[in-house]
Design a protein around this motif. Structure first.
Motif, PDB file in Angstrom:
ATOM      1  N   LYS A 138     103.196  19.939  39.540  1.00  0.00           N
ATOM      2  CA  LYS A 138     101.934  19.491  40.096  1.00  0.00           C
ATOM      3  C   LYS A 138     101.018  20.699  40.268  1.00  0.00           C
ATOM      4  O   LYS A 138     101.485  21.846  40.319  1.00  0.00           O
ATOM      5  N   SER A 155     107.357  20.564  32.521  1.00  0.00           N
ATOM      6  CA  SER A 155     108.469  21.170  33.243  1.00  0.00           C
ATOM      7  C   SER A 155     108.494  22.674  32.977  1.00  0.00           C
ATOM      8  O   SER A 155     107.938  23.156  31.975  1.00  0.00           O
ATOM      9  N   SER A 184     114.662  21.754  41.365  1.00  0.00           N
ATOM     10  CA  SER A 184     116.124  21.866  41.374  1.00  0.00           C
ATOM     11  C   SER A 184     116.500  23.317  41.121  1.00  0.00           C
ATOM     12  O   SER A 184     115.731  24.073  40.517  1.00  0.00           O
ATOM     13  N   PRO A 240     111.484  20.779  47.614  1.00  0.00           N
ATOM     14  CA  PRO A 240     111.044  19.406  47.274  1.00  0.00           C
ATOM     15  C   PRO A 240     111.960  18.821  46.201  1.00  0.00           C
ATOM     16  O   PRO A 240     111.732  18.972  45.004  1.00  0.00           O
ATOM     17  N   LYS A 241     112.976  18.153  46.642  1.00  0.00           N
ATOM     18  CA  LYS A 241     114.077  17.789  45.742  1.00  0.00           C
ATOM     19  C   LYS A 241     113.704  16.729  44.715  1.00  0.00           C
ATOM     20  O   LYS A 241     114.452  16.504  43.747  1.00  0.00           O
ATOM     21  N   ASP A 242     112.547  16.079  44.911  1.00  0.00           N
ATOM     22  CA  ASP A 242     112.149  15.094  43.918  1.00  0.00           C
ATOM     23  C   ASP A 242     111.677  15.760  42.633  1.00  0.00           C
ATOM     24  O   ASP A 242     111.679  15.136  41.559  1.00  0.00           O
ATOM     25  N   ARG A 243     111.314  17.043  42.714  1.00  0.00           N
ATOM     26  CA  ARG A 243     110.800  17.705  41.519  1.00  0.00           C
ATOM     27  C   ARG A 243     111.404  19.091  41.285  1.00  0.00           C
ATOM     28  O   ARG A 243     111.338  19.607  40.179  1.00  0.00           O
ATOM     29  N   ARG A 252     102.506  17.942  35.081  1.00  0.00           N
ATOM     30  CA  ARG A 252     103.509  16.995  34.574  1.00  0.00           C
ATOM     31  C   ARG A 252     104.465  17.631  33.563  1.00  0.00           C
ATOM     32  O   ARG A 252     105.435  16.988  33.176  1.00  0.00           O
TER      33      ARG A 252
END
Lengths: 117, 115
Positions: free
Chosen positions: A83, A18, A66, A61-64, A16
């Motif tokens: 994750k 970054s 970039s 995986p564009k949700d997380r 969780r």
């Protein structure tokens, strides 16, 4: 000539959180790639830039994840939130623009080893 | 979609033994083929490449590979391995003519050469 530079070389974060990775390609190389290499597997392309435009991000995986390549030189790849399954080596590579069917080589950096706990 | 199979995951050889690592790909169109090597603690580097012409390709450090189109194969060979060849070897394929120049890698073969 100087090779592809990446930093950091190692990173340990908790899930969780970054994280960001940086890549500086070989001078003059228009194309830049980010690969993910999970232990026991071959590298898998995440995103490809040509100059500062995205050519292929179909496996990102564009949700997380970039990525950006400002000014068509350096690039950063970010994961937010991380994750456990993101634990891998993240490789950056660069190459010249191909011409016709000219075969060009992708030059790889040393990679960033990410461990998510 | 293109896929690449490397059948040998771990290979252990004694010095001076001959080496052959298998690589098969799935797509039948025009392809560019590569073998990359990763020595311990070092980054991936190109060993050899094929895109047209003589199907027998010679690379660095005495390695060669043969493209057999009918078998969709691009096996890597070396007549006599050395301890310094201990590394992980990756076969990769690129479909020529696509919008991107995406390399599809196999899972790699870890070669250990015993002195």
């Amino acid at each position: 000539e100087a090779g592809v530079a990446q930093s950091p070389r190692y990173k340990i974060i908790e899930k969780r959180q970054s994280v960001a990775f940086w890549c500086n390609p070989i001078s003059g190389h228009a194309t830049l790639y980010w690969y993910q290499q999970i232990l026991g597997q071959g590298p898998k392309l995440l995103i490809q830039f040509q100059n500062n435009g995205v050519v292929d991000d179909s496996q990102l995986p564009k949700d997380r994840f970039s990525a950006e390549r400002l000014k068509g030189v350096d690039s950063t790849l970010k994961i937010q939130p991380a994750k456990l399954e993101d634990s891998a080596v993240y490789l950056c590579a660069s190459s010249s623009l191909p011409s016709g069917r000219a075969l060009y080589e992708q030059y790889f950096g040393p990679g960033t080893r990410l461990t998510v706990t | 979609a293109q896929s690449v199979s490397q059948h040998n995951h771990h290979v252990i050889l004694s010095e001076a033994a001959s080496l052959e690592l298998g690589c098969n790909y799935s797509y039948g169109g025009t392809v560019n083929l590569f073998w990359y090597v990763q020595y311990p603690g070092q980054h991936l580097q190109l060993l050899l490449k094929y895109f047209s012409g003589d199907p027998l390709v010679k690379g660095i450090k005495g390695f060669e590979a043969e493209f057999i189109k009918s078998k969709f194969s691009f096996n890597l060979r070396k007549p006599s391995v050395q301890w310094s060849d201990t590394a992980e070897y990756f076969c990769a394929v690129m479909n020529y003519g696509g919008a991107t120049n995406k390399l599809i890698f196999g899972t790699g073969t870890l070669l250990a050469v015993q002195p």
